[in-house]
Design a protein around this motif. Structure first.
Motif, PDB file in Angstrom:
ATOM      1  N   ARG A  18       0.833  -1.211   0.000  1.00 45.02           N
ATOM      2  CA  ARG A  18       0.000   0.000   0.000  1.00 45.02           C
ATOM      3  C   ARG A  18       0.864   1.257   0.000  1.00 45.02           C
ATOM      4  O   ARG A  18       0.557   2.238  -0.684  1.00 45.02           O
TER       5      ARG A  18
ATOM      6  N   THR B  61      -9.269  -4.534  -3.809  1.00 45.47           N
ATOM      7  CA  THR B  61      -9.998  -3.880  -2.719  1.00 45.47           C
ATOM      8  C   THR B  61      -9.853  -2.367  -2.787  1.00 45.47           C
ATOM      9  O   THR B  61     -10.704  -1.642  -2.273  1.00 45.47           O
ATOM     10  N   GLY B  62      -8.788  -1.885  -3.413  1.00 40.70           N
ATOM     11  CA  GLY B  62      -8.560  -0.445  -3.493  1.00 40.70           C
ATOM     12  C   GLY B  62      -9.157   0.208  -4.721  1.00 40.70           C
ATOM     13  O   GLY B  62      -9.388   1.420  -4.742  1.00 40.70           O
TER      14      GLY B  62
ATOM     15  N   TRP C 210      -6.154   3.106 -13.027  1.00 43.41           N
ATOM     16  CA  TRP C 210      -7.242   2.585 -12.210  1.00 43.41           C
ATOM     17  C   TRP C 210      -8.445   3.519 -12.175  1.00 43.41           C
ATOM     18  O   TRP C 210      -9.383   3.281 -11.395  1.00 43.41           O
TER      19      TRP C 210
ATOM     20  N   SER D 180     -12.399   0.300  -6.717  1.00 43.35           N
ATOM     21  CA  SER D 180     -13.755  -0.151  -6.399  1.00 43.35           C
ATOM     22  C   SER D 180     -14.462  -0.858  -7.551  1.00 43.35           C
ATOM     23  O   SER D 180     -15.266  -1.772  -7.338  1.00 43.35           O
TER      24      SER D 180
ATOM     25  N   ILE E 293      -2.116   2.966  -3.364  1.00 48.32           N
ATOM     26  CA  ILE E 293      -3.516   2.565  -3.535  1.00 48.32           C
ATOM     27  C   ILE E 293      -4.061   2.290  -2.142  1.00 48.32           C
ATOM     28  O   ILE E 293      -3.571   1.410  -1.439  1.00 48.32           O
ATOM     29  N   HIS E 294      -5.080   3.029  -1.763  1.00 47.95           N
ATOM     30  CA  HIS E 294      -5.595   2.908  -0.402  1.00 47.95           C
ATOM     31  C   HIS E 294      -7.051   2.448  -0.433  1.00 47.95           C
ATOM     32  O   HIS E 294      -7.775   2.668  -1.398  1.00 47.95           O
ATOM     33  N   THR E 295      -7.452   1.808   0.644  1.00 46.10           N
ATOM     34  CA  THR E 295      -8.808   1.278   0.730  1.00 46.10           C
ATOM     35  C   THR E 295      -9.276   1.334   2.166  1.00 46.10           C
ATOM     36  O   THR E 295      -8.457   1.381   3.090  1.00 46.10           O
ATOM     37  N   GLU E 296     -10.595   1.337   2.324  1.00 42.38           N
ATOM     38  CA  GLU E 296     -11.159   1.317   3.670  1.00 42.38           C
ATOM     39  C   GLU E 296     -11.210  -0.102   4.237  1.00 42.38           C
ATOM     40  O   GLU E 296     -11.511  -0.293   5.406  1.00 42.38           O
ATOM     41  N   THR E 297     -10.928  -1.106   3.385  1.00 44.75           N
ATOM     42  CA  THR E 297     -10.972  -2.496   3.843  1.00 44.75           C
ATOM     43  C   THR E 297      -9.859  -2.768   4.841  1.00 44.75           C
ATOM     44  O   THR E 297      -8.693  -2.496   4.558  1.00 44.75           O
TER      45      THR E 297
END
Length: 358
Positions: free
Chosen positions: A47, A180-181, A328, A183, A52-56
């Motif tokens: 990450r 996951t990052g 992306w 959507s 690339i960031h995600t709330e997961t």
């Protein structure tokens, strides 16, 4: 109506698959614990590097043996093939029940045999498609690592086990971060796969012609030819869809390889030795092993790693990581098959500035 006898696929695969390397109970426990820990560590490295960031929330990988990998993949296949199963069941002139019953058992054995072959080679994967939980909620995906194959590979290569395990986790965690990052990416791949399946020609004569072509391909590959079964059994419309799927999978696989090697030097001290030995291993194997790999399109997947990694490297060199990450933005910013081979064309189309000369 079953297109494939899934229970028979599982029983065939688990019966045919070779046992993993001999390890003590303590060695097995230690390997599983370390892989879970390293998967969490690798996700942080990935990450930070990819941005690339995600709330997961980060989750440790699921560690399986070879039969466990077979069962997990059958579950995924059932989810992916559901649209095709429904189409066959609701067809105006469905095939006779006896043909369906016999055919599903034949394909069940075939799928099981293929999975038994692959189950000794796969180190890990990000499972995109899983059956829903008891409440009906569909999981987002699951990172799976095949412990006996990782242990077997590190022994064959004679490399540092800790370094090799982290190196593998870096590649596989990149896929978790991607799906996951970003959507829309998982649903895009699903829709393309569904479209591919529903573009199948299901009439009997077409299937017979395809099977004849497949038989010819097997004979040609055994003689040293370059064909594979995937190319023979698809319709012209499916070839177009497969081009799009191949492009996006080349991107995600190449991105995984690029990240693994870019992050590696800072956290995997022996990464250069591991990469050199692993590349040599990919090229090896017996004549039978190489023939099966070619037939199943595995050699094509190895080519995807190289082409996708070269694409990512060129774009990052010219536009930086933030410039590359515009890939992306939406399905429209994914590279075409032609742009995979010509990254500068993608840079001009998506970023809008000419690439610097090499």
């Amino acid at each position: 109506m079953q297109v494939i006898d899934w229970d028979l696929a599982v029983s065939t695969g688990t019966r045919l698959v070779r046992p993993g390397p001999q390890v003590s109970r303590e060695e097995a426990r230690q390997a599983v614990a370390e892989l879970r820990t390293l998967s969490r560590e690798a996700e942080g490295h990935v990450r930070e590097f990819t941005r690339i960031h995600t709330e997961t929330a980060p989750q440790p990988a699921t560690i399986v043996d070879r039969p466990g990998w077979i069962k997990a993949n059958v579950e995924g296949f059932r989810v992916v093939l559901e649209p095709l199963t429904q189409r066959v069941s609701s067809a105006a002139n469905p095939p006779p029940a006896i043909i369906t019953a016999v055919g599903s058992r034949i394909t069940g054995v075939e799928v099981g045999a293929v999975l038994a072959f692959l189950a000794t080679r796969v180190l890990g994967q990000y499972e995109l498609f899983l059956p829903p939980d008891p409440t009906g909620v569909e999981p987002a995906g699951r990172l799976t690592l095949v412990a006996p194959n990782i242990v077997n590979a590190e022994r064959e290569l004679n490399v540092n086990p800790h370094d090799f395990r982290l190196w593998v986790c870096l590649h596989e965690e990149t896929h978790r971060v991607q799906f996951t990052g970003v959507s829309w990416l998982r649903e895009y791949v699903r829709s393309q796969m569904t479209e591919f399946l529903l573009a199948s020609d299901l009439d009997l004569q077409t299937l017979v012609d395809r099977l004849r072509g497949a038989a010819d391909t097997v004979a040609d590959v055994v003689r040293g030819g370059e064909g594979n079964l995937i190319d023979v059994i698809q319709s012209p419309q499916q070839k177009e869809i497969l081009d799009r799927l191949t492009a996006v999978m080349t991107l995600v696989e190449g991105h995984g390889d690029f990240v693994m090697d870019a992050v590696g030097p800072s956290v995997v001290p022996t990464v250069a030795q591991i990469r050199a030995k692993f590349a040599q291993r990919r090229e090896g194997g017996s004549k039978l092993d190489r023939t099966i790999r070619r037939l199943l399109g595995i050699d094509l997947k190895m080519k995807q790693y190289a082409e996708g990694s070269a694409f990512v490297r060129r774009v990052v060199d010219q536009a930086g990581m933030d410039g590359f990450n515009r890939v992306w933005t939406s399905p429209n910013t994914l590279p075409t098959p032609a742009e995979i081979s010509d990254p500068d064309a993608w840079i001009r189309r998506v970023i809008g500035t000419p690439a610097l000369p090499s």
